[in-house]
Design a protein around this motif. Structure first.
Motif, PDB file in Angstrom:
ATOM      1  N   GLU A 149       0.857  -1.190   0.000  1.00  0.00           N
ATOM      2  CA  GLU A 149       0.000   0.000   0.000  1.00  0.00           C
ATOM      3  C   GLU A 149       0.888   1.233   0.000  1.00  0.00           C
ATOM      4  OE1 GLU A 149      -3.569   2.479   2.217  1.00  0.00           O
ATOM      5  OE2 GLU A 149      -2.642   0.821   3.303  1.00  0.00           O
ATOM      6  N   ILE A 150       0.648   2.134  -0.945  1.00  0.00           N
ATOM      7  CA  ILE A 150       1.445   3.350  -0.990  1.00  0.00           C
ATOM      8  C   ILE A 150       0.634   4.516  -0.432  1.00  0.00           C
ATOM      9  CG2 ILE A 150       2.672   2.476  -3.003  1.00  0.00           C
ATOM     10  CD1 ILE A 150       1.227   4.574  -4.682  1.00  0.00           C
ATOM     11  N   GLY A 151       1.339   5.426   0.240  1.00  0.00           N
ATOM     12  CA  GLY A 151       0.659   6.550   0.871  1.00  0.00           C
ATOM     13  C   GLY A 151      -0.281   6.083   1.962  1.00  0.00           C
ATOM     14  N   VAL A 152       0.243   5.308   2.910  1.00  0.00           N
ATOM     15  CA  VAL A 152      -0.625   4.686   3.920  1.00  0.00           C
ATOM     16  C   VAL A 152      -1.230   5.701   4.886  1.00  0.00           C
ATOM     17  CG1 VAL A 152       0.544   2.482   3.850  1.00  0.00           C
ATOM     18  CG2 VAL A 152       1.332   4.205   5.469  1.00  0.00           C
ATOM     19  N   GLY A 153      -0.642   6.911   4.977  1.00  0.00           N
ATOM     20  CA  GLY A 153      -1.166   7.878   5.931  1.00  0.00           C
ATOM     21  C   GLY A 153      -1.089   7.346   7.346  1.00  0.00           C
ATOM     22  N   THR A 154      -2.208   7.379   8.046  1.00  0.00           N
ATOM     23  CA  THR A 154      -2.245   6.890   9.430  1.00  0.00           C
ATOM     24  C   THR A 154      -2.509   5.389   9.519  1.00  0.00           C
ATOM     25  OG1 THR A 154      -4.609   7.401   9.653  1.00  0.00           O
ATOM     26  CG2 THR A 154      -3.040   9.146  10.243  1.00  0.00           C
ATOM     27  N   GLY A 155      -2.553   4.705   8.370  1.00  0.00           N
ATOM     28  CA  GLY A 155      -2.665   3.242   8.376  1.00  0.00           C
ATOM     29  C   GLY A 155      -4.062   2.697   8.547  1.00  0.00           C
ATOM     30  N   ALA A 156      -5.080   3.486   8.236  1.00  0.00           N
ATOM     31  CA  ALA A 156      -6.452   3.056   8.478  1.00  0.00           C
ATOM     32  C   ALA A 156      -6.829   1.792   7.714  1.00  0.00           C
ATOM     33  CB  ALA A 156      -7.416   4.188   8.119  1.00  0.00           C
ATOM     34  N   LEU A 157      -6.251   1.596   6.515  1.00  0.00           N
ATOM     35  CA  LEU A 157      -6.632   0.449   5.692  1.00  0.00           C
ATOM     36  C   LEU A 157      -5.773  -0.785   5.950  1.00  0.00           C
ATOM     37  CD1 LEU A 157      -8.779   0.056   3.424  1.00  0.00           C
ATOM     38  CD2 LEU A 157      -6.960   0.494   1.762  1.00  0.00           C
ATOM     39  N   LEU A 158      -4.641  -0.616   6.621  1.00  0.00           N
ATOM     40  CA  LEU A 158      -3.688  -1.713   6.774  1.00  0.00           C
ATOM     41  C   LEU A 158      -4.271  -2.956   7.449  1.00  0.00           C
ATOM     42  CD1 LEU A 158      -0.467   0.290   7.723  1.00  0.00           C
ATOM     43  CD2 LEU A 158      -0.912  -0.928   5.577  1.00  0.00           C
ATOM     44  N   MET A 177       3.477  10.595   9.530  1.00  0.00           N
ATOM     45  CA  MET A 177       2.365   9.711   9.167  1.00  0.00           C
ATOM     46  C   MET A 177       2.701   8.265   9.490  1.00  0.00           C
ATOM     47  SD  MET A 177      -0.419  11.079   7.946  1.00  0.00           S
ATOM     48  CE  MET A 177      -1.096  12.496   7.069  1.00  0.00           C
ATOM     49  N   LEU A 178       3.928   7.844   9.196  1.00  0.00           N
ATOM     50  CA  LEU A 178       4.327   6.475   9.496  1.00  0.00           C
ATOM     51  C   LEU A 178       4.298   6.191  10.981  1.00  0.00           C
ATOM     52  CD1 LEU A 178       7.275   5.754   7.021  1.00  0.00           C
ATOM     53  CD2 LEU A 178       4.984   4.755   7.000  1.00  0.00           C
ATOM     54  N   GLU A 179       4.612   7.194  11.794  1.00  0.00           N
ATOM     55  CA  GLU A 179       4.554   7.005  13.246  1.00  0.00           C
ATOM     56  C   GLU A 179       3.118   6.763  13.702  1.00  0.00           C
ATOM     57  OE1 GLU A 179       5.713   6.253  16.909  1.00  0.00           O
ATOM     58  OE2 GLU A 179       7.059   6.540  15.192  1.00  0.00           O
ATOM     59  N   GLU A 180       2.174   7.519  13.118  1.00  0.00           N
ATOM     60  CA  GLU A 180       0.763   7.290  13.436  1.00  0.00           C
ATOM     61  C   GLU A 180       0.326   5.903  12.984  1.00  0.00           C
ATOM     62  OE1 GLU A 180      -1.321   9.411  15.193  1.00  0.00           O
ATOM     63  OE2 GLU A 180       0.627  10.368  15.552  1.00  0.00           O
ATOM     64  N   ALA A 181       0.767   5.497  11.794  1.00  0.00           N
ATOM     65  CA  ALA A 181       0.425   4.164  11.293  1.00  0.00           C
ATOM     66  C   ALA A 181       1.029   3.082  12.184  1.00  0.00           C
ATOM     67  CB  ALA A 181       0.918   4.008   9.852  1.00  0.00           C
ATOM     68  N   ARG A 182       2.252   3.319  12.661  1.00  0.00           N
ATOM     69  CA  ARG A 182       2.922   2.344  13.524  1.00  0.00           C
ATOM     70  C   ARG A 182       2.143   2.149  14.830  1.00  0.00           C
ATOM     71  NH1 ARG A 182       7.417   4.200  12.702  1.00  0.00           N
ATOM     72  NH2 ARG A 182       8.076   2.683  11.135  1.00  0.00           N
ATOM     73  N   ARG A 183       1.636   3.241  15.387  1.00  0.00           N
ATOM     74  CA  ARG A 183       0.820   3.128  16.604  1.00  0.00           C
ATOM     75  C   ARG A 183      -0.419   2.270  16.356  1.00  0.00           C
ATOM     76  NH1 ARG A 183       1.736   8.946  17.143  1.00  0.00           N
ATOM     77  NH2 ARG A 183       3.274   9.335  18.771  1.00  0.00           N
ATOM     78  N   ARG A 184      -1.037   2.472  15.209  1.00  0.00           N
ATOM     79  CA  ARG A 184      -2.237   1.700  14.888  1.00  0.00           C
ATOM     80  C   ARG A 184      -1.906   0.219  14.729  1.00  0.00           C
ATOM     81  NH1 ARG A 184      -7.115   3.423  12.274  1.00  0.00           N
ATOM     82  NH2 ARG A 184      -6.115   5.422  11.789  1.00  0.00           N
ATOM     83  N   LEU A 186       0.618  -1.481  15.982  1.00  0.00           N
ATOM     84  CA  LEU A 186       0.948  -2.064  17.280  1.00  0.00           C
ATOM     85  C   LEU A 186      -0.304  -2.313  18.107  1.00  0.00           C
ATOM     86  CD1 LEU A 186       4.150  -0.022  18.227  1.00  0.00           C
ATOM     87  CD2 LEU A 186       4.013  -2.439  17.593  1.00  0.00           C
ATOM     88  N   ALA A 187      -1.246  -1.373  18.065  1.00  0.00           N
ATOM     89  CA  ALA A 187      -2.490  -1.533  18.819  1.00  0.00           C
ATOM     90  C   ALA A 187      -3.301  -2.716  18.306  1.00  0.00           C
ATOM     91  CB  ALA A 187      -3.314  -0.251  18.737  1.00  0.00           C
ATOM     92  N   GLU A 188      -3.236  -2.944  16.983  1.00  0.00           N
ATOM     93  CA  GLU A 188      -3.978  -4.054  16.386  1.00  0.00           C
ATOM     94  C   GLU A 188      -3.244  -5.376  16.544  1.00  0.00           C
ATOM     95  OE1 GLU A 188      -6.879  -4.107  14.708  1.00  0.00           O
ATOM     96  OE2 GLU A 188      -7.350  -1.973  14.661  1.00  0.00           O
ATOM     97  N   GLY A 189      -1.955  -5.320  16.909  1.00  0.00           N
ATOM     98  CA  GLY A 189      -1.166  -6.538  17.054  1.00  0.00           C
ATOM     99  C   GLY A 189      -0.936  -7.260  15.740  1.00  0.00           C
ATOM    100  N   GLN A 190      -0.729  -6.489  14.674  1.00  0.00           N
ATOM    101  CA  GLN A 190      -0.568  -7.062  13.340  1.00  0.00           C
ATOM    102  C   GLN A 190       0.910  -7.300  13.047  1.00  0.00           C
ATOM    103  OE1 GLN A 190      -2.867  -8.024  11.288  1.00  0.00           O
ATOM    104  NE2 GLN A 190      -4.761  -7.051  11.949  1.00  0.00           N
ATOM    105  N   ALA A 191       1.360  -8.530  13.178  1.00  0.00           N
ATOM    106  CA  ALA A 191       2.782  -8.847  12.977  1.00  0.00           C
ATOM    107  C   ALA A 191       3.155  -8.989  11.510  1.00  0.00           C
ATOM    108  CB  ALA A 191       3.121 -10.145  13.710  1.00  0.00           C
TER     109      ALA A 191
END
Length: 307
Positions: A149-158, A177-184, A186-191
């Motif tokens: 996925e390109i331009g992930v922003g805050t990672g809502a679709l990941l 933006m990547l830091e916000e996506a990283r928080r998401r 980690l919260a989702e536990g997506q390895a």
């Protein structure tokens, strides 16, 4: 043929044509690249456009010029013409100025997203509402081993994409933006999700490294949409697909400043042309209707040619 020769029989118009064979630019950008006044540039553009060498695309109060397709003779000699452009004394200077304009576009976009990462989700939804299209977008994404996925922003679709692949790689050019996506993530536990810093036109992935590339509301931020689609095609395996969601053409001029939009959405025909130019075929397109106060969304899928 005679009109073409008349149009190109001027050193400035030769240089202008050479610049616009490399991308789409406004009159203001062309004055900077060429180091000339606006009236002079506009006069040369008018001559080249009337001859079919150039085409103009109007978006709101802005006009973008690019190489045209109306003059079939120019199309026939274009490859030889581009080779001869390298003989123009000002060519190196023009290309350097062109690169500086593209870099400024990139820098402004990066600065905007760095400063608005935390509030981006609410900001974009509030200022430019769109219909709920996400489920339809996901239905276009096949089950593959790796999704980019390109331009992930805050990672809502990941997290949703993680259900479609063994691995998902998310790319964005904004560290914030990547830091916000990283928080998401980690919260989702997506390895199975990996985040990488990178540009849309220089993706951090090897050739044929993904089975599907997803671009969700990204292309209208790109200074060169065709170059982005070509890069997406590069990282696709043969038979893999690009899945794209973006705004249909609209006239909300303020979106350029308030949302860092390069383009006020797209027409279906120009997206189809760019997909074809990137080597993507079997193009499917769906327009998602909007409610009052919303903007329509275009969903597009195209496949990389086999072999």
């Amino acid at each position: 043929m005679l009109e073409l020769f008349k149009a190109l029989a001027d050193p400035c118009r030769l240089r202008l044509t050479g610049v616009l064979l490399a991308g789409e630019f406004t009159v203001q950008e062309l004055t900077r690249i060429m180091g000339m006044g606006q009236s002079r540039i506009s006069r040369h553009l008018k001559i080249l456009t009337e001859a079919g060498v150039l085409a103009v695309k109007r978006q709101g109060t802005w006009s973008y010029y690019r190489a045209g397709e109306d003059n079939t003779f120019f199309g026939a000699i274009r490859l030889a013409f581009e080779r001869e452009l390298e003989q123009i004394p000002e060519r190196a200077k023009d290309l350097a100025a062109l690169a500086a304009v593209l870099e400024e576009r990139r820098r402004k976009s990066l600065e905007f997203f760095e400063g608005h990462a935390r509030q981006w989700d609410s900001l974009s939804r509030t200022l430019l509402p769109v219909p709920d299209y996400q489920q339809r977008l996901l239905e276009l994404v096949p089950q593959v081993s790796r999704i980019l996925e390109i331009g992930v922003g805050t990672g809502a679709l990941l997290p949703e994409l993680a259900d479609k692949a063994q691995q998902v790689i998310g790319v964005d050019h904004s560290p914030a933006m990547l830091e916000e996506a990283r928080r998401r993530v980690l919260a989702e536990g997506q390895a199975t999700i990996e985040l990488r810093l990178g540009e849309m036109t220089h993706l951090p992935l090897s050739d044929a490294g993904a089975g599907c590339v997803v671009a969700n509301m990204v292309l209208h931020h790109a200074s060169q949409p065709l170059a982005v689609l070509q890069e997406m095609a590069r990282v696709l395996e043969p038979g893999g697909c690009v899945v794209l969601a973006d705004l249909a053409r609209h006239e909300r001029e303020w979106a350029r400043e308030q949302l860092a939009d390069q383009w006020l959405g797209f027409e279906e025909a120009e997206l189809a042309e760019w997909f074809g130019g990137a080597g993507l075929e079997q193009v499917e397109m769906l327009r998602v209707a909007a409610q009052p106060g919303q903007e329509e969304v275009l969903l597009v899928r195209g496949r990389k040619k086999q072999g």
